[in-house]
Scaffold this active site. Sequence first.
Site, mmCIF file in Angstrom:
data_model
loop_
_atom_site.group_PDB
_atom_site.id
_atom_site.type_symbol
_atom_site.label_atom_id
_atom_site.label_comp_id
_atom_site.label_asym_id
_atom_site.label_seq_id
_atom_site.Cartn_x
_atom_site.Cartn_y
_atom_site.Cartn_z
ATOM 1 N N GLU A 1 38.833 -15.742 -8.318
ATOM 2 C CA GLU A 1 40.147 -16.348 -8.087
ATOM 3 C C GLU A 1 39.999 -17.836 -7.738
ATOM 4 O OE1 GLU A 1 39.014 -13.525 -6.749
ATOM 5 O OE2 GLU A 1 40.642 -12.109 -6.308
ATOM 6 N N CYS B 1 34.616 -16.744 -5.291
ATOM 7 C CA CYS B 1 35.206 -15.616 -6.004
ATOM 8 C C CYS B 1 35.830 -16.098 -7.313
ATOM 9 C CB CYS B 1 36.279 -14.963 -5.146
ATOM 10 S SG CYS B 1 35.662 -14.163 -3.660
ATOM 11 N N CYS C 1 40.102 -14.838 -0.210
ATOM 12 C CA CYS C 1 40.944 -15.297 -1.321
ATOM 13 C C CYS C 1 42.424 -15.212 -0.966
ATOM 14 C CB CYS C 1 40.671 -14.486 -2.579
ATOM 15 S SG CYS C 1 39.177 -15.020 -3.420
ATOM 16 N N CYS D 1 39.991 -10.461 -2.058
ATOM 17 C CA CYS D 1 39.356 -10.283 -0.753
ATOM 18 C C CYS D 1 40.153 -11.078 0.299
ATOM 19 C CB CYS D 1 37.901 -10.752 -0.807
ATOM 20 S SG CYS D 1 37.688 -12.544 -0.895
HETATM 21 ZN ZN LIG Z 1 37.710 -13.339 -3.021
#
Ligand SMILES: [Zn+2]
Length: 137
Positions: free
Chosen positions: A58, A56, A95, A92
Amino acid sequence: MENCTKNDLKLVEKAKKILQKNYKSDSIKHTVGCALTTKSGKEYLGINLDGIHSICGEQCAVSCAYVNGDRDIDTIVAVGIVDGQYQVLSPCGNCRQFLSEYAPNCKVIIKNGDELKKLTLEELLPYAYVCHVDYTK
Ligand SMILES: [Zn+2]
């Protein structure tokens, strides 16, 4: 939950710009941009990287900060494109756990109704799984 400052809103714009720079409408490879600040005052950017083992935005941004030895993450925000509009995204589940391990003191900018707000990680991930390794050292 806190209100966002002008600097937080600038960070949102940086996440949007790094997504604009990497987004291609005929591709699903890069659909999220991320920006973070560290306590040292530096900024790092990230994008999601799709593939068999995707990461991701992040995770990409936090990795960039760590590569530079800058491990005390202050504020982070991710922006995606939802229905053709740029929108701040909540991290998410993966994360949230990742941030609890690698950026436990950070605040996360999220969209709350029509407003942007800033949450602590404890607010974002209450009752988190506690890993007994300190990855921030
Ligand atoms: Zn994520």
